[in-house]
Structure formats: C-alpha cells, structure tokens
Scaffold this motif. Structure first.
Motif: not given
Length: 99
Positions: A16-19, A62-65
């Motif tokens: 579901d992560v957009q960015n 945290l971000s996906l990356n």
C-alpha cells in the motif's frame, strides 16, 4: 528485499506504500544484541534514536526503501510492523444465570 525477515503485517503493508522514499511505516527492528559501529551508523542514518550497544529492539518510522535495505543486513534478525492499539470498551453481559 529479504521477505523472510518481515512479518506478515509488514509485508502486506508494503503493497500500500505510495512513495518508497517517504517514512510512512512504523516498524520494530530486531537486531543482534551487540552492534558494531557500522550497524549503529546505519540505524542512526535511518532516524532510529537511542541506538546503544547491547540493545536489540528499536523502533522507527521507515520508508519502503529503508525496510528493503535493513532486511538485507546480516545483523537484522527481523522487522515487525508496529500498529497503534485501541482499547476495547465492551461490557460483558452479566445477566442472571438461571436454569
């Protein structure tokens, strides 16, 4: 990304992560108990606070990356999604018991 180190809730949330650069997921980071200076630096660069030797559970947004990067680190045991808990206000029916 090493999906074996992610719990099911976190793996599902990644869809579901957009960015992928935005720190949008609250995560528990479970590590080896003794971190070297390189591991400590990685965590601090990701915005993890209170990184001290001997500690093995950290929390961070945290971000996906960042999650992908951490999942590949050998000193990271696993990553779990942190979710806000809600109190359940429910009355238990305490009616009269009868035969």
């Amino acid at each position: 990304m090493n999906f074996q180190k992610l719990d099911a809730a976190l793996a599902t949330a990644l869809n579901d992560v957009q960015n992928p650069e935005e720190p949008s997921l609250d995560v528990f980071i479970h590590t080896e108990p003794i971190l070297d200076s390189a591991a400590t630096a990685v965590l601090e660069n990701l915005g993890v606070s209170d990184v001290t030797s001997g500690k093995d559970i950290f929390t961070a947004a945290l971000s996906l990356n960042a999650i992908s990067h951490l999942s590949e680190e050998p000193w990271v045991k696993y990553l779990k999604r942190s979710q806000q808990l809600r109190l359940v206000n429910r009355r238990i029916n305490t009616g009269k018991l009868g035969v």
